[in-house]
Design an enzyme around this catalytic site. Structure first.
Site, PDB file in Angstrom:
ATOM      1  CD  GLU A 113      -2.952  -1.094   2.337  1.00 32.74           C
ATOM      2  OE1 GLU A 113      -2.864  -0.180   3.183  1.00 32.74           O
ATOM      3  OE2 GLU A 113      -3.895  -1.893   2.320  1.00 32.74           O
ATOM      4  CD  GLU A 144      -3.487  -5.915   4.184  1.00 33.25           C
ATOM      5  OE1 GLU A 144      -4.327  -5.087   4.609  1.00 33.25           O
ATOM      6  OE2 GLU A 144      -2.265  -5.718   4.206  1.00 33.25           O
TER       7      GLU A 144
END
Ligand code: FCB
Length: 442
Positions: free
Chosen positions: A164, A350
């Protein structure tokens, strides 16, 4: 019953600072999250990752739990300051040894390791030299990555460079809510560029070693839905998509930043410091894309420059993070990624949910979390049935852990952790996952 392809890779994920603890053991250096969490007012309740889930010492128990659930792959991250306490220079053998022991344990239980090289714990010494807004950090990352590839390439066949980069740059250097807590938009855009550059440099180093494994990057991708059909709202959603999604996808997969967003950033003197050849490096071919998906966003036109967008309230029920539960967003995201950036293989690296858990007679009846997972698995399967090459899915998270600025208040685990005595208890969602995984074998 949902039936996924036989070879589908089912896993669970954690991250070093969120679970390991042992922050001053065996030569580990300070990370920006140590510094940030110890700064009063930055993390809820003054929580720090000093002990976290004590995974550093308890990983054999945690690996056993995974094996018991039937998890086939473990996505964890490597703490850079354990390997290079000074950010660069001499590697710390004890830091390498910890991950080596973890790899052995995983192998002994038939669980595939999927390490992420950077899940936000930059060595503090490198932050002191300028951090991600400084170009040198990208080259330090390349050297760290190359060292780790060399050390573990015989035992690791799937690598993730970054987790991220949007969060690492924007939350860390733009909004100041994550480490290192800076609020400087042009610096955040420079950080994003150098994170991407460091990703490309690491991929180059990996290919240079002629490793046989696979390498990719994990992006947090949030589908942006316009609040109405109004042209202004649609344009705002497009900008929001440019800022949060295309800003990372386009350079990695197309070798160019999105033109519309370059224009928006130039207006506020926040264009990234791109040098010759950077985009070629950033767009080095990858083996897969990791997708972290939790929710969608609903946006309308707003007054504030440079993005002129405004977040709208969710339509459907939310989790404890106030994130709307919207599984169809995952389906559409996977379809869109395949259409716009395919045919790259995809992994959901995720997905999971935070809810208020209560322990009743040794059990946690987290029905809502199970429901969340089940509905998102179903959405993923729909995408596979439409031809999307989705190859794996990692539940966030194996364990309740240090949820960044929220500390231990927010629980995402399918395994409950009692932070007073470190006792682990499978929640109902873990028992459901176990049953689900058993059925996939049948
Ligand atoms: C993601 C992070 C992960 C975790 C989840 C809830 O943004 O990658 O570490 O905090 O959110």
């Amino acid at each position: 019953m949902l039936r996924f392809p036989k070879e589908f890779q089912w896993g669970a994920a954690t991250a070093s600072y969120q679970v390991e603890g042992a922050v001053s053991e065996d030569g580990r250096g300070e990370s920006i999250w140590d510094r940030f969490s110890r700064t009063p007012g930055k993390v809820q309740n003054g929580d720090t990752g000093d002990t976290a889930c004590d995974h550093y010492h308890r990983f054999p128990e945690d690996v056993k739990l995974m094996a018991d659930i039937g998890i086939k792959a473990y996505r964890f991250s490597i703490a850079w300051p354990r390997i290079f306490p000074d950010g660069s220079g001499r590697a710390n053998p004890e830091g390498l040894d910890f991950y080596s022991r973890l790899l052995d344990e995983l192998q002994a239980h038939g669980i595939q390791p999927v390490p992420t090289l950077y899940h936000w714990d930059l060595p503090q010494v490198l932050e002191d030299k300028g951090g991600w807004p400084h170009r040198d950090t990208a080259y330090y990352f390349r050297d760290y990555a190359a060292h780790v590839f060399e050390a573990f390439r015989d035992r690791v066949s799937m690598w993730i460079t970054h987790n991220e980069p949007w969060c690492a740059s924007m939350l860390g250097y733009g909004f100041g809510v994550h480490a290192p807590g800076k609020q400087d938009f042009p610096a955040a855009m420079a950080a994003a560029h150098h994170l991407l550059l460091s990703h490309g440099l690491a991929v180059q180093a990996f290919r240079g070693l002629e490793s046989t494994g696979q390498i990719g990057i994990t992006l947090n991708l949030t589908p942006q839905y316009p609040a109405s059909d109004d042209a202004d709202d649609r344009a705002a959603a497009r900008r929001a998509d440019g800022f949060s999604n295309r800003w990372f996808l386009d350079p990695v997969f197309r070798g160019a930043y999105p033109q519309d967003m370059l224009g928006v950033l130039a207006e506020v003197q926040a264009a990234p410091p791109i040098e010759d050849d950077d985009l070629r490096v950033i767009s080095a071919p990858l083996d897969f894309l990791g997708v972290n998906y939790y929710s969608r966003a609903i946006v309308g036109h707003g007054d504030q420059p440079p993005l002129h967008m405004e977040m709208k309230p969710p339509v459907y029920p939310v989790t404890k993070m106030d994130w709307e539960v919207y599984p169809d967003g995952l389906y559409r995201l996977l379809m869109r990624l395949h259409e716009d950036y395919g045919p790259i293989p995809l992994y959901v690296t995720e997905n999971g949910a935070c809810y208020e858990d209560t322990m009743v007679s040794g059990r946690v009846h987290d029905q809502a979390r199970t429901q969340y997972l089940q509905s998102h698995f179903a959405a993923a399967l729909r995408a596979i049935e439409q031809g999307v090459p989705l190859q794996g899915y990692y539940v966030w998270s194996l364990l309740d852990n240090f949820e960044w600025a929220h500390g231990y208040e927010r629980r995402f685990g399918i395994v409950h952790v009692d932070f007073a005595d470190q006792k682990r208890t499978l929640k109902d969602s873990a028992l459901w996952y176990k049953k689900f995984l058993g059925q996939q074998l049948g």
